[in-house]
Design an enzyme around this catalytic site. Structure first.
Site, PDB file in Angstrom:
ATOM      1  N   ARG A 141       0.845  -1.191   0.000  1.00 16.88           N
ATOM      2  CA  ARG A 141       0.000   0.000   0.000  1.00 16.88           C
ATOM      3  C   ARG A 141       0.880   1.240   0.000  1.00 16.88           C
ATOM      4  O   ARG A 141       1.908   1.278   0.667  1.00 16.88           O
ATOM      5  CB  ARG A 141      -0.885  -0.036   1.247  1.00 16.88           C
ATOM      6  CG  ARG A 141      -1.749   1.171   1.421  1.00 16.88           C
ATOM      7  CD  ARG A 141      -2.929   0.884   2.298  1.00 16.88           C
ATOM      8  NE  ARG A 141      -2.576   0.776   3.711  1.00 16.88           N
ATOM      9  CZ  ARG A 141      -3.485   0.504   4.660  1.00 16.88           C
ATOM     10  NH1 ARG A 141      -4.740   0.273   4.338  1.00 16.88           N
ATOM     11  NH2 ARG A 141      -3.108   0.425   5.917  1.00 16.88           N
ATOM     12  N   ASP A 148      -9.425   4.571  14.084  1.00 14.69           N
ATOM     13  CA  ASP A 148      -8.132   4.030  13.634  1.00 14.69           C
ATOM     14  C   ASP A 148      -8.108   3.842  12.123  1.00 14.69           C
ATOM     15  O   ASP A 148      -7.066   3.516  11.559  1.00 14.69           O
ATOM     16  CB  ASP A 148      -7.822   2.699  14.333  1.00 14.69           C
ATOM     17  CG  ASP A 148      -8.962   1.704  14.191  1.00 14.69           C
ATOM     18  OD1 ASP A 148     -10.092   2.059  14.554  1.00 14.69           O
ATOM     19  OD2 ASP A 148      -8.720   0.580  13.708  1.00 14.69           O
TER      20      ASP A 148
HETATM   21  P1  AMP Z   1      -8.903  -3.094  10.694  1.00 17.45           P
HETATM   22  O1  AMP Z   1      -9.904  -4.134  10.481  1.00 17.45           O
HETATM   23  O2  AMP Z   1      -7.927  -2.978   9.550  1.00 17.45           O
HETATM   24  O3  AMP Z   1      -9.434  -1.770  11.040  1.00 17.45           O
HETATM   25  O4  AMP Z   1      -8.022  -3.602  11.924  1.00 17.45           O
HETATM   26  C1  AMP Z   1      -8.302  -3.338  13.267  1.00 17.45           C
HETATM   27  C2  AMP Z   1      -7.138  -3.834  14.095  1.00 17.45           C
HETATM   28  O5  AMP Z   1      -7.032  -5.248  14.018  1.00 17.45           O
HETATM   29  C3  AMP Z   1      -5.777  -3.292  13.678  1.00 17.45           C
HETATM   30  O6  AMP Z   1      -5.007  -3.120  14.845  1.00 17.45           O
HETATM   31  C4  AMP Z   1      -5.231  -4.400  12.831  1.00 17.45           C
HETATM   32  O7  AMP Z   1      -3.834  -4.383  12.752  1.00 17.45           O
HETATM   33  C5  AMP Z   1      -5.746  -5.632  13.557  1.00 17.45           C
HETATM   34  N1  AMP Z   1      -5.857  -6.800  12.691  1.00 17.45           N
HETATM   35  C6  AMP Z   1      -6.746  -6.981  11.706  1.00 17.45           C
HETATM   36  N2  AMP Z   1      -6.571  -8.172  11.099  1.00 17.45           N
HETATM   37  C7  AMP Z   1      -5.515  -8.771  11.709  1.00 17.45           C
HETATM   38  C8  AMP Z   1      -4.830 -10.023  11.543  1.00 17.45           C
HETATM   39  N3  AMP Z   1      -5.185 -10.905  10.606  1.00 17.45           N
HETATM   40  N4  AMP Z   1      -3.796 -10.276  12.366  1.00 17.45           N
HETATM   41  C9  AMP Z   1      -3.421  -9.391  13.302  1.00 17.45           C
HETATM   42  N5  AMP Z   1      -4.019  -8.219  13.514  1.00 17.45           N
HETATM   43  C10 AMP Z   1      -5.059  -7.892  12.724  1.00 17.45           C
HETATM   44 MG    MG Z   2      -7.601  -0.538  10.201  1.00 15.59          MG
END
Ligand code: AMP
Ligand code: MG
Length: 480
Positions: A179, A255
């Site tokens: 990205r 976030d």
């Molecule tokens: P998001 O869904 O991108 O907003 O992610 C929310 C949080 O969950 C962030 O801190 C991400 O880094 C974490 N996260 C999402 N998917 C994973 C994964 N497969 N492994 C570890 N952390 C994750």
């Molecule tokens: Mg996120």
């Protein structure tokens, strides 16, 4: 073929911030990295031209197997965030790593180069740090389509198949997305340090963010307030643009909101087919917090959280509230500005907002396709006899008659800003299903079509069509 490594000049400005801003670690590395997509024009802008001659090297670099020449160690960034309204003090990059920054030759600015799906980090909590190929493809296609439609967004440089399976509801092929972003500073990054009462870090972060994104704020009487004003404006304009094209982000947690004003974190996002103010696709958005028409209010709520986080730097709640109070007007001006242009008006008059609302009400009542209806409306100008859109059409034509433009001119202008091709959910699902079977042809075709969203492309006409009953996608998933 020349196998010497080309010069790559990564900058590491975020890694020069204090150590509590991130964790330093190398990616897990993909067992069998295979390059699926490489964004050549973007690569050239970033000084990575010519690399396409060695796809295996691209796959090793951006699958996380090899460091780019001269690069320092990657970092996972710390951040917090309000998820569906609840504060989580420590989120951070749980499946992403920032490699560094590259200068874009087109605008002279530096952009973050980030791997997403590159393995566990200290912020992973229970997650595996991986990404399934599906979400990688989704983000690649949608972010590039958004870019083509002139909407501020992170971009996609590469998609790699990792060669391992990731466990979700079933076992799925894994992927890594590269990205490119103006930065990865989120509202939640400020919240992280505010929650820890780390005023010094907040000031560092603020200085860094001002320098990187809003350098003119540094010259204001109170730079923190000038910065806040710039972020408020950026978010208001961004959400106005989303709503004008029928885009639903789906997870507007703090976030997932970049202070650069770019769209970031394409999870369960979706474009609407038939228009509905209350439309929700995300499987995890059970109460419709992030529904289509709720997005402006949510952006304001998020910006109030940014103000809270900045209070330790400038203890003037009233000043922040005044600035945030300006959101509504900026949003409305931009939204109705976009919408009136979309229905062919050159400038705004009293009553035009009502005309737009009447149009949207008409679309909703008749369950009409949002995207195609603007194209069909333009077609009405080519035929005087027929009436497609009832009373609305008559009122609209009366309004157009007060402009000194011929119908044909208006039609041309409308078609130049109303996309014919958008990344429709059912086409994304087709592309993902095929990719999971090792077939990238749908993905490539979809990317190609979306390069020219406003042009008729008879060969690809089916990509413009709404889903059939069987193809209809009812829910979208984060896929994490
Ligand atoms: P998001 O869904 O991108 O907003 O992610 C929310 C949080 O969950 C962030 O801190 C991400 O880094 C974490 N996260 C999402 N998917 C994973 C994964 N497969 N492994 C570890 N952390 C994750
Ligand atoms: Mg996120």
């Amino acid at each position: 073929m020349d196998h010497r490594s080309p010069a790559v000049h990564l900058r590491h400005s975020y890694a020069k911030l204090p150590e509590r801003f991130y964790a330093r670690l190398d990616p897990a590395g993909a067992p069998d990295p295979l390059l699926l997509a490489w964004n050549r024009p973007l690569a050239e802008q970033l000084g990575l031209g010519g690399l396409e001659e060695d796809p295996d090297r691209i796959a090793r670099w951006f699958g996380g197997n090899e460091r780019l020449p001269g690069a320092e160690g990657p970092i996972a960034l710390a951040y917090a965030g309000h998820q569906f309204g609840n504060f989580v003090p420590r989120l951070g990059d749980g499946r992403a790593l920032l490699l560094g920054e590259l200068k874009n030759r087109e605008d002279g600015r530096y952009y973050d180069i980030q791997l997403k799906g590159s393995g566990q980090t200290p912020f992973s909590r229970n997650g595996d740090g991986r990404a399934a190929l599906g979400p990688v493809i989704r983000e690649y296609v949608v972010s590039e389509a958004m870019h083509r439609m002139g909407i501020p967004t992170t971009r996609a440089l590469a998609a790699i198949r990792s060669g391992e399976w990731v466990r979700r509801e079933t076992a799925l092929p894994g992927g890594v997305l590269t990205r490119v972003a103006a930065s990865h500073i989120r509202i939640g990054t400020f919240e992280y340090f505010a929650a820890r009462r780390d005023r010094e870090a907040l000031k560092h972060l603020l200085d860094y963010a001002i320098q990187r994104h809003y350098p003119r704020a540094a010259e204001a009487d109170v730079p923190a307030l000038a910065f806040y004003r710039a972020v408020v404006e950026g978010q208001a304009m961004l959400v106005a643009q989303w709503m004008a094209i029928g885009f639903i982000h789906g997870v507007m947690n703090t976030d997932n909101m970049a202070i650069s004003g770019e769209t970031i974190d394409y999870g369960p996002c979706a474009f609407m087919d038939e228009f509905d103010f209350d439309k929700v696709f995300s499987s995890i958005d059970r109460n419709g917090r992030y529904a289509f028409a709720a997005q402006a209010g949510i952006a304001q709520w998020n910006l109030a959280r940014l103000a809270d986080a900045l209070l330790p730097v400038v203890d003037d709640r009233q000043a922040f509230e005044t600035i945030l109070g300006g959101f509504e007007k900026i949003f409305r001006d931009h939204y109705f500005g976009e919408m009136t242009r979309k229905v062919g008006l050159e400038s705004m008059e009293a009553g035009d907002e009502d005309l737009v609302m009447e149009w949207l009400g008409y679309l909703q009542r008749n369950q009409l396709d949002y995207t195609l209806s603007f194209r069909r409306l333009a077609e009405c100008l080519a035929r005087d006899d027929a009436n497609t859109f009832g009373d609305f059409e008559e009122r609209w034509k009366q309004r157009l008659a007060r402009q000194s433009l011929a119908g044909e001119q208006i039609r041309t202008r409308m078609n130049a800003i109303n996309p014919l091709f958008i990344p429709r959910n059912h086409q994304l699902e087709r592309a993902i299903d095929a990719a999971n079977q090792g077939d990238m042809t749908v993905f490539r075709e979809l990317l190609l079509v979306l390069q020219r969203p406003y042009e008729e492309q008879p060969r690809f006409a089916t990509y413009a069509e709404p889903p059939t009953e069987q193809e209809r996608v009812l829910q979208t998933f984060c896929g994490t």
